[in-house]
Write a protein that holds these residues in place. Structure first.
Motif, PDB file in Angstrom:
ATOM      1  N   LEU A   1     -26.449 -30.765 -94.486  1.00 14.14           N
ATOM      2  CA  LEU A   1     -27.268 -32.130 -94.636  1.00 14.14           C
ATOM      3  C   LEU A   1     -27.569 -32.337 -96.083  1.00 14.14           C
ATOM      4  O   LEU A   1     -27.863 -31.400 -96.893  1.00 14.14           O
ATOM      5  CB  LEU A   1     -28.670 -32.094 -93.871  1.00 14.14           C
ATOM      6  N   TYR A   2     -27.740 -33.653 -96.351  1.00 15.18           N
ATOM      7  CA  TYR A   2     -28.148 -33.830 -97.855  1.00 15.18           C
ATOM      8  C   TYR A   2     -29.645 -34.376 -97.652  1.00 15.18           C
ATOM      9  O   TYR A   2     -30.104 -34.928 -96.467  1.00 15.18           O
ATOM     10  CB  TYR A   2     -27.298 -35.257 -98.324  1.00 15.18           C
ATOM     11  N   GLY A   3     -30.364 -33.670 -98.663  1.00 14.58           N
ATOM     12  CA  GLY A   3     -31.821 -34.201 -98.761  1.00 14.58           C
ATOM     13  C   GLY A   3     -32.306 -34.615-100.099  1.00 14.58           C
ATOM     14  O   GLY A   3     -31.739 -33.921-101.235  1.00 14.58           O
ATOM     15  N   GLY A   4     -33.061 -35.512-100.130  1.00 15.36           N
ATOM     16  CA  GLY A   4     -33.680 -35.947-101.562  1.00 15.36           C
ATOM     17  C   GLY A   4     -33.579 -37.567-101.598  1.00 15.36           C
ATOM     18  O   GLY A   4     -32.296 -38.002-101.808  1.00 15.36           O
ATOM     19  N   SER A   5     -34.517 -38.378-101.273  1.00 15.68           N
ATOM     20  CA  SER A   5     -34.555 -39.499-101.264  1.00 15.68           C
ATOM     21  C   SER A   5     -33.562 -40.456-100.449  1.00 15.68           C
ATOM     22  O   SER A   5     -33.112 -41.377-100.908  1.00 15.68           O
ATOM     23  CB  SER A   5     -34.655 -40.213-102.895  1.00 15.68           C
ATOM     24  N   MET A   6     -33.201 -39.816 -99.459  1.00 14.61           N
ATOM     25  CA  MET A   6     -32.317 -40.367 -98.600  1.00 14.61           C
ATOM     26  C   MET A   6     -33.288 -41.520 -97.874  1.00 14.61           C
ATOM     27  O   MET A   6     -34.389 -41.194 -97.464  1.00 14.61           O
ATOM     28  CB  MET A   6     -31.528 -39.611 -97.606  1.00 14.61           C
ATOM     29  N   LYS A   7     -32.836 -42.663 -97.523  1.00 21.02           N
ATOM     30  CA  LYS A   7     -33.429 -43.697 -97.239  1.00 21.02           C
ATOM     31  C   LYS A   7     -32.671 -44.907 -96.461  1.00 21.02           C
ATOM     32  O   LYS A   7     -31.291 -44.495 -96.980  1.00 21.02           O
ATOM     33  CB  LYS A   7     -34.630 -44.345 -97.969  1.00 21.02           C
ATOM     34  N   PRO A   8     -32.956 -45.844 -95.502  1.00 25.11           N
ATOM     35  CA  PRO A   8     -31.989 -46.424 -94.995  1.00 25.11           C
ATOM     36  C   PRO A   8     -30.904 -47.207 -95.975  1.00 25.11           C
ATOM     37  O   PRO A   8     -29.759 -47.667 -95.850  1.00 25.11           O
ATOM     38  CB  PRO A   8     -32.764 -47.766 -94.105  1.00 25.11           C
ATOM     39  N   GLY A   9     -31.376 -47.542 -97.272  1.00 27.88           N
ATOM     40  CA  GLY A   9     -30.583 -48.301 -98.291  1.00 27.88           C
ATOM     41  C   GLY A   9     -29.538 -47.401 -98.713  1.00 27.88           C
ATOM     42  O   GLY A   9     -28.636 -48.229 -99.447  1.00 27.88           O
ATOM     43  N   ASN A  10     -29.759 -46.232 -98.567  1.00 26.00           N
ATOM     44  CA  ASN A  10     -28.680 -45.298 -99.299  1.00 26.00           C
ATOM     45  C   ASN A  10     -27.962 -44.328 -98.292  1.00 26.00           C
ATOM     46  O   ASN A  10     -27.082 -43.679 -98.577  1.00 26.00           O
ATOM     47  CB  ASN A  10     -29.108 -44.733-100.740  1.00 26.00           C
ATOM     48  N   ALA A  11     -28.300 -44.349 -97.182  1.00 21.88           N
ATOM     49  CA  ALA A  11     -27.816 -43.125 -96.501  1.00 21.88           C
ATOM     50  C   ALA A  11     -26.325 -43.493 -95.794  1.00 21.88           C
ATOM     51  O   ALA A  11     -25.584 -42.577 -95.756  1.00 21.88           O
ATOM     52  CB  ALA A  11     -28.606 -43.193 -94.789  1.00 21.88           C
ATOM     53  N   ASP A  12     -25.920 -44.890 -95.687  1.00 18.34           N
ATOM     54  CA  ASP A  12     -24.790 -45.176 -95.246  1.00 18.34           C
ATOM     55  C   ASP A  12     -23.645 -44.499 -96.335  1.00 18.34           C
ATOM     56  O   ASP A  12     -22.556 -43.834 -95.708  1.00 18.34           O
ATOM     57  CB  ASP A  12     -24.312 -46.628 -95.142  1.00 18.34           C
ATOM     58  N   GLU A  13     -23.820 -44.659 -97.475  1.00 15.24           N
ATOM     59  CA  GLU A  13     -22.714 -44.055 -98.491  1.00 15.24           C
ATOM     60  C   GLU A  13     -22.941 -42.609 -98.456  1.00 15.24           C
ATOM     61  O   GLU A  13     -21.520 -41.940 -98.732  1.00 15.24           O
ATOM     62  CB  GLU A  13     -22.894 -44.888 -99.704  1.00 15.24           C
ATOM     63  N   LEU A  14     -23.995 -42.074 -98.361  1.00 17.69           N
ATOM     64  CA  LEU A  14     -24.005 -40.466 -98.268  1.00 17.69           C
ATOM     65  C   LEU A  14     -23.326 -40.100 -97.187  1.00 17.69           C
ATOM     66  O   LEU A  14     -22.730 -39.109 -97.254  1.00 17.69           O
ATOM     67  CB  LEU A  14     -25.638 -40.237 -98.497  1.00 17.69           C
TER      68      LEU A  14
END
Ligand code: PGA
Length: 256
Positions: free
Chosen positions: A211-224
């Motif tokens: 998993l990735y963690g660190g300020s993931m939010k709806p606005g940046n989740a897709d590209e991550l």
């Protein structure tokens, strides 16, 4: 091939009442079984019972803890055991979070004992690793993460490694609003998988979710989440709001 996992790390937020409100407000779509996506929240210990009782009947959202002790029971004031988490019904436990490492002096040896205890008692550990800003600036981030992986997973069998989840959380991105770029995340996740290949071979390494963690939010989740080695998110701030959490689950559901 790997089921994405969206896991909320509530940290020291959300008392029993707020926890009940969260589940009351969480929309049904985010709670249903979605192929290829698993969702979980990890409330503080004091709110775990509330989470279990307020989660709607039939909800697919799993519940985890944020820490556990490595002994069965005994004179460890302030600690919680795997037996207690199992009695409640916890599926996951977050181990080795950078805040535990920094403020509670947890090192890889302690984390390793906790990982082994959780595995022995059937709770899936979400093992956190990640470098601080100065380590990245000095180009030591791969060495740091390599050491954390080796130390926290030392002595695990192939079967054990198959059961764990790893979370890469660059400390400079936690709660700062600054996210690793998708390229930085993918680069480190691929590196972590390569380290796992060295420990347990390619076929087992290919099954482990990172998993990735660190300020993931709806606005940046897709590209991550689009990155091939990013298998979900460990989400702090954005997991506290039912609408954001639900959006993150649906973004994960939209991935191939
Ligand atoms: P954040 O926290 O999403 O608020 O950055 C992530 C974490 O610490 O697990």
């Amino acid at each position: 091939m790997r089921t994405l996992l969206i896991a909320g790390n509530w940290k020291m937020n959300m008392g029993p009442k707020e926890t009940a409100d969260f589940f009351a407000q969480l929309d049904d779509a985010a709670q249903k079984e979605i192929t290829g996506v698993e969702a979980a929240v990890c409330p503080p210990f004091a709110s775990l019972s509330s989470a279990f009782s307020s989660r709607k009947a039939g909800s697919a959202v799993k519940i985890g803890a944020q820490n556990v002790h490595f002994e069965d029971n005994g004179a460890y004031t302030g600690e919680i055991s795997t037996t207690m988490l199992n009695e409640l019904g916890c599926d996951f436990v977050i181990l080795g979070h950078s805040e535990r490492r920094e403020y509670f002096s947890e090192d890889d040896a302690i984390i390793n004992k906790k990982v082994k205890k959780a595995l022995a008692d059937g709770i899936t550990p979400i093992v956190c690793v990640g470098e601080v800003l100065s380590e990245r600036k000095e180009n030591r981030h791969f060495d740091v993460v390599k050491e954390q992986i080796a130390g926290s997973l030392a002595g695990l069998s192939e079967a054990d490694v198959k059961k764990i989840v790893i979370a890469y959380e660059p400390v400079w991105a936690i709660g700062t609003g600054e996210t690793a770029s998708p390229e930085q995340a993918q680069e480190m996740h691929a590196f972590i998988r390569k380290e796992l290949v060295g420990l347990v071979g390619q076929s087992t390494a290919d099954t482990v979710r990172i998993l990735y963690g660190g300020s993931m939010k709806p606005g940046n989740a897709d590209e991550l989440l689009r990155q091939p080695d990013v298998d979900g998110g460990l989400i702090g701030g954005a997991s506290l709001k039912p609408s954001d959490f639900s959006q993150l689950v649906s973004i994960a559901a939209g991935q191939e």
